[in-house]
Design an enzyme around this catalytic site. Structure first.
Site, PDB file in Angstrom:
ATOM      1  N   CYS A   2       0.787  -1.278  -0.056  1.00  0.00           N
ATOM      2  CA  CYS A   2      -0.151  -0.028  -0.098  1.00  0.00           C
ATOM      3  C   CYS A   2       0.870   1.200  -0.017  1.00  0.00           C
ATOM      4  CB  CYS A   2      -1.024   0.083   0.995  1.00  0.00           C
ATOM      5  SG  CYS A   2      -1.781  -1.538   1.475  1.00  0.00           S
ATOM      6  N   ASP A 100      -3.336  -8.968   8.695  1.00  0.00           N
ATOM      7  CA  ASP A 100      -2.298  -8.673   9.617  1.00  0.00           C
ATOM      8  C   ASP A 100      -2.201  -7.142  10.277  1.00  0.00           C
ATOM      9  OD1 ASP A 100      -1.806  -7.409   7.188  1.00  0.00           O
ATOM     10  OD2 ASP A 100       0.134  -7.974   6.916  1.00  0.00           O
ATOM     11  N   ILE A 292      12.691 -11.269 -18.395  1.00  0.00           N
ATOM     12  CA  ILE A 292      12.985 -10.360 -19.278  1.00  0.00           C
ATOM     13  C   ILE A 292      14.567 -10.571 -20.031  1.00  0.00           C
ATOM     14  CG2 ILE A 292      13.888  -8.679 -17.774  1.00  0.00           C
ATOM     15  CD1 ILE A 292      11.957  -6.994 -19.472  1.00  0.00           C
TER      16      ILE A 292
END
Length: 630
Positions: A2, A100, A292
């Protein structure tokens, strides 16, 4: 994963401006596109952007404790939250969610500042306690998750997950810190706890802050954890391989909890391959992996990644990009918010972009090189140290110092004759020598680059001071452990983890780092140096332990890294662009540089007299930052 933000009024009983906090929070929308909300009280405002990983339907933030005493905004993952939750339930605490976040809240109510000692994971969080009228802010032990903060002149404490968050406060002070400019041109990033700005900071890994209403001065951050440097005896090689795999497997296992698609980066190197191998033995479904590659064989590792993918039958995706993939240049300044000069940020951005199409959480192999001595520079440093040990500094300094100053920079010559940096390092003590060796621009080069006026402002400050902060802590360690410790406190957090956090969160991708589980770090840093760097092979103990799990070619081939061909770019397709960037008005009028030296660096490189590509890239990223403005 977040983004968090907040404003705390330390000096007056006045609710923070809601629109200002909304503007700050919206600048990190990419970190949490799933949800966002706010909490405001008499003197506090907390904001959150959510990327839902665990307890998707619940655990909204900002979150309040069951007794309504404390509020939290949290970025990260706590991997031991289920065990911690049960322990807190037994102590009488109530839970209304399955995630959590609430565990941290109740841990704060039970243990106060000591709650961080009970958390195993990556985190940056802020807790407002209405009863105690205080704000508690903490960052995880290794610095996997970032936290920036500043104290404004009117007593407002502002914080956020990215520097752009606090930059968006209208009273933010954009004055640059001179010492940070010096640090940047040495390291290529700005080491904790400072930022490019004079009055803003990064909360250092393993530190916390407790802010009390009415005290409108910044408290000194409190260290709650550090890499262990004292132990009874180093871990010997007997049974080392078995224990290493057991500890690493456990660190991987606890990172497989998610309610969204989960996978791993697979570069074809040892570290990411180790993570994938252990993941494959811990889950029933095939591991989602992505690689990649580049259209130039010199930079392409996909064939080695494919060997691991085939062995473990992973759900493997490969994307080949052009080695001339430089269209992201203008985006990097926005992504990192302050000067940042690791050119591998470009392929890192691309692999995160690719991974997000397949998964929401990816495990990486970051941290293994620092823990197990995988970088080539460690071997070179130890070779130099043997020479330093033969002669006291009083003899080395007058002998090698002048030679290092006079010896030319022979980038075009065979490696045997490129001895300038070595001669300079031999005239220094071990910590100063390591700083000299890893600097993008050495002390003499920075002195030539900087204007006389800027040098006067620096007043003798040298970026070796960043390493000297840790000198007393590590003086007793052997030469290899010393530089590993320095890298974990500076390069790992300031460069590697910063690169991955910004690149991954730009695509709303969570990256988990098993090698940096703090319990694994505490165990592995005790491994004898001779077991890690043996027979000229770095990460020897790790590679031996992985022999039953990975192909020999993956384990023992030369390290390639995640590089881009800067030298070619600056003599070819980007030649005019780098000239324009370095000689732009913002650079020439900044007061930092000697214009003639800028032109010399450009000319010498474009004429192939010297390889100044690293210096030019570092300057180019600084120019992009200046042009970005406020």
């Amino acid at each position: 994963m977040c983004g968090i933000a907040g404003i705390y009024q330390l000096a007056k009983t006045e609710q923070p401006d809601q629109q200002i906090l909304a503007t700050m929070n919206n600048s990190q929308l990419h970190r949490g596109p799933d949800a966002g909300d706010y909490f405001f009280a008499d003197t506090i405002g907390l904001a959150h952007r959510r990327l839902s990983i665990i307890d998707i339907a619940g655990s909204p933030q900002p979150m309040v404790s069951a007794n309504k005493q404390a509020w939290i905004v949290f970025n990260g993952e706590i991997y031991n939250f289920k065990q911690l939750r049960q322990s807190l339930i037994e102590k009488g605490y109530q839970f209304t969610t399955q995630g959590d976040t609430e565990t941290i809240l109740n841990a704060w109510l039970e243990w106060g500042e000591d709650c961080v000692h009970h958390l195993r994971g990556m985190f940056a969080f802020a807790i407002w306690d209405s009863k105690k009228q205080c704000l508690f802010v903490a960052r995880d032990r290794l610095g996997i998750k970032p936290l920036f903060y500043s104290l404004l002149p009117d007593g407002q404490f502002i914080f956020g997950s990215e520097l752009k968050v606090i930059r968006n406060h209208p009273d933010f002070d954009f004055s640059l810190r001179d010492s940070s400019v010096e640090d940047y041109f040495s390291f290529g990033y700005i080491p904790e706890p400072y930022t490019i700005y004079q009055h803003s900071y990064k909360l250092a890994p393993g530190y916390s802050l407790l802010l009390q209403y009415g005290n409108n001065t910044l408290p000194v951050p409190k260290q709650y954890w550090d890499i262990p440097t004292q132990w009874q005896q180093p871990l010997a090689t007997s049974e080392l391989q078995q224990h290493l795999i057991e500890h690493l497997r456990e660190a991987v296992d606890i990172r497989l909890v998610a309610e969204v698609p989960l996978g791993a980066f697979l570069s074809g190197g040892v570290d990411s391959s180790a993570v994938v191998a252990l993941m494959a033995g811990l889950q029933k479904d095939p591991v989602n992996t992505c690689s990649i590659g580049f259209d130039s064989k010199a930079f392409n590792e996909t064939e080695f990644a494919q060997q691991v993918a085939d062995r473990y039958k992973t759900n493997h995706q490969v994307n080949i990009v052009s080695q001339n993939d430089f269209e992201l240049l203008d985006k990097l300044a926005d992504l990192y918010d302050e000067p940042y000069a690791d050119s591998s940020a470009i392929p890192t951005y691309r692999v995160c972009e690719m991974a997000r199409k397949q998964v929401t959480v990816a495990l990486s192999g970051d941290g293994a090189d620092e823990l197990f001595a995988g970088y080539r520079r460690y071997k070179l440093h130890l070779n130099e140290q043997r020479l330093r040990n033969m002669l006291p500094l009083a003899i080395r300094k007058p002998l090698f110092g002048p030679l290092g100053a006079l010896y030319p920079k022979l980038d075009w010559a065979p490696r045997l004759f490129r001895a300038k940096t070595t001669l300079q390092s031999l005239a220094l003590d071990d910590i100063s020598a390591y700083h000299n060796s890893i600097s993008i621009l050495r002390t003499d080069q920075r002195k030539s680059l900087f204007s006389k006026a800027f040098q006067q402002r620096l007043n003798g400050y040298n970026s070796v001071a960043v390493f000297n902060r840790y000198r007393d802590k590590i003086e007793h360690l052997d030469p290899l452990k010393k530089v590993q410790y320095l890298d974990m406190k500076t390069y790992l957090v300031g460069d590697i983890l910063t690169k991955v956090d910004r690149a991954s969160m730009a695509h709303s991708l969570e990256v988990r780092v098993p090698f940096l589980d703090h319990k694994f770090v505490e165990w592995s840093f005790q491994v004898e140096s001779g077991a890690n760097l043996q027979q000229g092979i770095g990460k020897f103990s790790l590679k031996k332990a992985l022999e039953p799990y990975l192909p020999h070619d993956v384990l023992y081939r030369n390290k390639m890294g995640f590089a881009v061909p800067l030298a070619e770019w600056f003599r070819g397709p980007l030649k005019q662009r780098v000239f324009d960037k370095l000689l732009c008005d913002e650079m020439l009028n900044s007061g930092y540089f000697d214009a003639n030296e800028l032109k010399r660096l450009l000319d010498d490189h474009s004429k192939s007299l010297k390889d100044n590509s690293a210096a030019l890239w570092t300057l180019m990223m600084f120019a992009a930052f200046l042009q970005r403005g406020q």
